[in-house]
Design a protein around this motif. Sequence first.
Motif, PDB file in Angstrom:
ATOM      1  N   LEU A  50       0.799  -1.247  -0.132  1.00 42.73           N
ATOM      2  CA  LEU A  50      -0.015   0.162  -0.047  1.00 42.73           C
ATOM      3  C   LEU A  50       0.949   1.277  -0.108  1.00 42.73           C
ATOM      4  CD1 LEU A  50      -2.765   1.463   0.380  1.00 42.73           C
ATOM      5  CD2 LEU A  50      -2.640   1.262   3.017  1.00 42.73           C
ATOM      6  N   PHE A  51       0.743   2.053  -0.798  1.00 41.27           N
ATOM      7  CA  PHE A  51       1.523   3.413  -1.104  1.00 41.27           C
ATOM      8  C   PHE A  51       0.452   4.341  -0.433  1.00 41.27           C
ATOM      9  CE2 PHE A  51       3.527   1.283  -4.786  1.00 41.27           C
ATOM     10  CZ  PHE A  51       4.786   1.436  -4.494  1.00 41.27           C
ATOM     11  N   ILE A  52       1.082   5.128   0.615  1.00 42.33           N
ATOM     12  CA  ILE A  52       0.228   6.392   0.654  1.00 42.33           C
ATOM     13  C   ILE A  52       0.922   7.607   0.331  1.00 42.33           C
ATOM     14  CG2 ILE A  52      -0.639   7.702   2.524  1.00 42.33           C
ATOM     15  CD1 ILE A  52      -0.884   5.166   4.350  1.00 42.33           C
ATOM     16  N   GLU A  53       0.267   8.504  -0.625  1.00 40.44           N
ATOM     17  CA  GLU A  53       1.082   9.659  -0.987  1.00 40.44           C
ATOM     18  C   GLU A  53       0.512  10.666  -0.175  1.00 40.44           C
ATOM     19  OE1 GLU A  53       0.273  10.679  -5.054  1.00 40.44           O
ATOM     20  OE2 GLU A  53       1.195  12.679  -4.789  1.00 40.44           O
ATOM     21  N   ASN A  54       1.288  11.245   0.425  1.00 44.27           N
ATOM     22  CA  ASN A  54       0.910  12.107   1.608  1.00 44.27           C
ATOM     23  C   ASN A  54       0.612  13.737   0.806  1.00 44.27           C
ATOM     24  OD1 ASN A  54       0.465  13.518   4.354  1.00 44.27           O
ATOM     25  ND2 ASN A  54       1.548  11.863   4.802  1.00 44.27           N
ATOM     26  N   VAL A  55      -0.047  14.685   1.522  1.00 42.54           N
ATOM     27  CA  VAL A  55      -0.190  15.748   1.023  1.00 42.54           C
ATOM     28  C   VAL A  55       1.280  16.689   0.945  1.00 42.54           C
ATOM     29  CG1 VAL A  55      -1.137  18.405   1.813  1.00 42.54           C
ATOM     30  CG2 VAL A  55      -2.349  16.241   2.376  1.00 42.54           C
ATOM     31  N   GLY A  56       1.433  17.305  -0.061  1.00 44.53           N
ATOM     32  CA  GLY A  56       2.650  18.046  -0.264  1.00 44.53           C
ATOM     33  C   GLY A  56       2.949  18.877   0.616  1.00 44.53           C
ATOM     34  N   ASN A  57       3.958  18.667   1.201  1.00 43.99           N
ATOM     35  CA  ASN A  57       4.371  19.549   2.656  1.00 43.99           C
ATOM     36  C   ASN A  57       5.498  18.806   3.340  1.00 43.99           C
ATOM     37  OD1 ASN A  57       4.249  20.531   5.278  1.00 43.99           O
ATOM     38  ND2 ASN A  57       2.192  20.918   5.099  1.00 43.99           N
ATOM     39  N   LEU A  58       6.729  19.355   3.563  1.00 48.47           N
ATOM     40  CA  LEU A  58       7.824  18.653   4.144  1.00 48.47           C
ATOM     41  C   LEU A  58       7.665  18.703   5.592  1.00 48.47           C
ATOM     42  CD1 LEU A  58      11.323  19.382   2.209  1.00 48.47           C
ATOM     43  CD2 LEU A  58      10.028  17.459   2.369  1.00 48.47           C
ATOM     44  N   VAL A  59       6.814  19.675   6.085  1.00 47.68           N
ATOM     45  CA  VAL A  59       6.878  19.832   7.703  1.00 47.68           C
ATOM     46  C   VAL A  59       5.715  18.757   8.239  1.00 47.68           C
ATOM     47  CG1 VAL A  59       6.953  21.422   9.387  1.00 47.68           C
ATOM     48  CG2 VAL A  59       7.450  22.249   7.248  1.00 47.68           C
ATOM     49  N   CYS A  60       4.598  19.422   8.111  1.00 48.27           N
ATOM     50  CA  CYS A  60       3.343  18.659   8.960  1.00 48.27           C
ATOM     51  C   CYS A  60       3.291  17.206   8.750  1.00 48.27           C
ATOM     52  CB  CYS A  60       1.951  19.610   8.746  1.00 48.27           C
ATOM     53  SG  CYS A  60       2.346  21.289   8.700  1.00 48.27           S
ATOM     54  N   PRO A  61       3.233  16.550   7.628  1.00 51.28           N
ATOM     55  CA  PRO A  61       3.016  15.184   7.489  1.00 51.28           C
ATOM     56  C   PRO A  61       4.026  14.335   8.311  1.00 51.28           C
ATOM     57  CG  PRO A  61       2.814  16.152   5.302  1.00 51.28           C
ATOM     58  CD  PRO A  61       3.410  17.091   6.045  1.00 51.28           C
ATOM     59  N   THR A  62       5.062  14.864   8.731  1.00 54.59           N
ATOM     60  CA  THR A  62       6.275  14.350   9.422  1.00 54.59           C
ATOM     61  C   THR A  62       5.917  13.708  10.663  1.00 54.59           C
ATOM     62  OG1 THR A  62       7.829  15.840   8.456  1.00 54.59           O
ATOM     63  CG2 THR A  62       8.742  14.614  10.493  1.00 54.59           C
ATOM     64  N   SER A  63       4.898  14.624  11.480  1.00 49.06           N
ATOM     65  CA  SER A  63       4.267  14.291  12.905  1.00 49.06           C
ATOM     66  C   SER A  63       3.136  13.442  13.018  1.00 49.06           C
ATOM     67  CB  SER A  63       3.956  15.553  13.517  1.00 49.06           C
ATOM     68  OG  SER A  63       4.899  16.523  13.374  1.00 49.06           O
ATOM     69  N   TYR A  64       2.902  12.965  11.742  1.00 51.56           N
ATOM     70  CA  TYR A  64       1.742  11.989  11.787  1.00 51.56           C
ATOM     71  C   TYR A  64       1.791  10.571  11.289  1.00 51.56           C
ATOM     72  CZ  TYR A  64      -1.168  16.196  13.212  1.00 51.56           C
ATOM     73  OH  TYR A  64      -1.759  17.227  13.830  1.00 51.56           O
ATOM     74  N   ASP A  65       1.783   9.840  12.411  1.00 51.07           N
ATOM     75  CA  ASP A  65       2.245   8.509  11.953  1.00 51.07           C
ATOM     76  C   ASP A  65       0.809   7.603  11.380  1.00 51.07           C
ATOM     77  OD1 ASP A  65       2.779   5.519  11.890  1.00 51.07           O
ATOM     78  OD2 ASP A  65       2.980   5.324  14.248  1.00 51.07           O
ATOM     79  N   LEU A  66       1.082   7.072  10.172  1.00 47.38           N
ATOM     80  CA  LEU A  66      -0.152   6.543   9.489  1.00 47.38           C
ATOM     81  C   LEU A  66      -0.059   4.870   9.593  1.00 47.38           C
ATOM     82  CD1 LEU A  66       0.065   8.808   6.329  1.00 47.38           C
ATOM     83  CD2 LEU A  66      -1.191   9.274   8.473  1.00 47.38           C
ATOM     84  N   GLY A  67       0.601   4.423  10.518  1.00 46.08           N
ATOM     85  CA  GLY A  67       0.688   3.097  10.582  1.00 46.08           C
ATOM     86  C   GLY A  67       1.516   2.342   9.417  1.00 46.08           C
ATOM     87  N   GLU A  68       2.528   3.187   8.699  1.00 53.17           N
ATOM     88  CA  GLU A  68       3.406   2.766   7.761  1.00 53.17           C
ATOM     89  C   GLU A  68       4.528   1.887   8.537  1.00 53.17           C
ATOM     90  OE1 GLU A  68       3.042   6.084   8.341  1.00 53.17           O
ATOM     91  OE2 GLU A  68       5.007   6.503   9.269  1.00 53.17           O
ATOM     92  N   ALA A  69       5.293   1.146   7.451  1.00 56.12           N
ATOM     93  CA  ALA A  69       6.296   0.256   8.032  1.00 56.12           C
ATOM     94  C   ALA A  69       7.349   1.384   7.657  1.00 56.12           C
ATOM     95  CB  ALA A  69       6.575  -0.828   6.870  1.00 56.12           C
ATOM     96  N   ALA A  70       7.507   2.425   6.722  1.00 64.01           N
ATOM     97  CA  ALA A  70       8.497   3.077   6.320  1.00 64.01           C
ATOM     98  C   ALA A  70       7.906   4.469   5.788  1.00 64.01           C
ATOM     99  CB  ALA A  70       9.639   2.666   5.517  1.00 64.01           C
ATOM    100  N   LYS A  71       8.550   5.630   5.893  1.00 67.73           N
ATOM    101  CA  LYS A  71       8.385   6.721   5.299  1.00 67.73           C
ATOM    102  C   LYS A  71       9.640   6.946   4.433  1.00 67.73           C
ATOM    103  CE  LYS A  71       6.706   9.820   9.048  1.00 67.73           C
ATOM    104  NZ  LYS A  71       6.384   8.729  10.299  1.00 67.73           N
ATOM    105  N   VAL A  72       9.115   7.504   3.178  1.00 70.03           N
ATOM    106  CA  VAL A  72      10.043   7.650   1.863  1.00 70.03           C
ATOM    107  C   VAL A  72       9.999   9.208   1.827  1.00 70.03           C
ATOM    108  CG1 VAL A  72      10.640   7.336  -0.419  1.00 70.03           C
ATOM    109  CG2 VAL A  72       9.814   5.387   1.041  1.00 70.03           C
ATOM    110  N   VAL A  73      11.003   9.987   1.771  1.00 63.46           N
ATOM    111  CA  VAL A  73      10.928  11.495   1.557  1.00 63.46           C
ATOM    112  C   VAL A  73      11.465  11.539  -0.107  1.00 63.46           C
ATOM    113  CG1 VAL A  73      13.338  11.814   2.504  1.00 63.46           C
ATOM    114  CG2 VAL A  73      11.791  13.626   2.069  1.00 63.46           C
TER     115      VAL A  73
END
Lengths: 227, 227
Positions: A114-137
């Motif tokens: 499952l890919f989750i494409e977050n809102v375009g924003n380098l700041v705020c999405p960082t603080s919200y865990d979505l249950g992902e195995a990994a974040k990719v910047v």
Amino acid sequence: MDRVPLEQKVLSENDRLAAALRARFAERRVLCLNLISSPGAGKTSLLEKTLERLDPGERVAVLTGDIQTDNDARRLARFGFPVRQITTGGTCHLDARMIERSLTGWRPDAFDLLFIENVGNLVCPTSYDLGEAAKVVVLSVTEGEDKPLKYPGIFHRSSLMVLNKIDLLPYVPFDPDAAEANARRVHPGLEALRVSTLTGEGFDGWLAWLRAQRERHAQAATAPLAG
Amino acid sequence: MDRVPLEQKVLSENDRLAAALRARFAERRVLCLNLISSPGAGKTSLLEKTLERLDPGERVAVLTGDIQTDNDARRLARFGFPVRQITTGGTCHLDARMIERSLTGWRPDAFDLLFIENVGNLVCPTSYDLGEAAKVVVLSVTEGEDKPLKYPGIFHRSSLMVLNKIDLLPYVPFDPDAAEANARRVHPGLEALRVSTLTGEGFDGWLAWLRAQRERHAQAATAPLAG
């Protein structure tokens, strides 16, 4: 009334929901990746080129977040994989509750990636865990090699940095080695890949990284059952 | 406890402080511009090229915001105009209190043009009035022409869109007319300029826009005194 305790309450509620999502993904052996970048760094293009190159039989799904419009879901849906748009209506990040709601009605075995494409924003999405195995910047070479130092949070919390738009390197004052060095000052173990979502350069490396994550994740998910 | 009323409280407190700043700027005949964009769209480069071309005798000052580092203040200070860095330490936007604090100790007549370079973020800075006369949104041609539709808030509230990095137009799939049309779907009266902060192309138009704003602002500031 103070703001900080409330923010902590919102984040801790989000963490609780994210933990439940993570358990659910583990149980169903789903690898979930949370893609984060500035607006226009190429998250959607990365996913387009990825879906294009995956076997149509693969069980892959995408949740794509935006403040407004369902442009991205429409761009991504043409590859035949299940895609859903999350329109936040102004909120600057996705949160775990949005993910939980968006998964409603999907069959448990519909996907194992499952890919989750977050809102375009380098700041705020960082603080919200979505249950992902990994974040990719995803960082594009047009943004400047100083960005990992100026927005350290997301580089610190990501497992991988995808440096995109390398086809533009001849035309922009950008040193990819310096960008990687800056990212590793913030996060010494950060993996890094260089790609062009326009030309496809570097995609073998990205697809190999994805395969390795899926294998590792499947093994990790199997282990407790075997133990 | 509900989140929305608290956010409203924070925003209305910010509006109160911003109104006081606006009155102070009007009294001192200072034109204040709030520059907002994604990370890496070229706000700092736009200011560098602008300061480089202004007469050293002009009374211009800059406040520049970032999550971390004082890189931008150092880049901008070399032109001899007063520059101060605001490091937010994680906060995704500047707010009126940060501006008020940063102005402490500056002589009232130190400048009649104040640039505020916001944190790189197309979403959150939109909601925080800083007492500016106008918001200027900088969009780079590498970000995609759909951005005004996906992040409508900032395009709706800006007086001017500066389309930057036009030197890259031959190398990216970007239609500047479509970008302007999208921006005007969100904000019909939006002014738009095209520049390259790398080559200097389009800077005559930008400097002319600045001059016109300063003249208009000086007249508006004078009018009530004459009335």
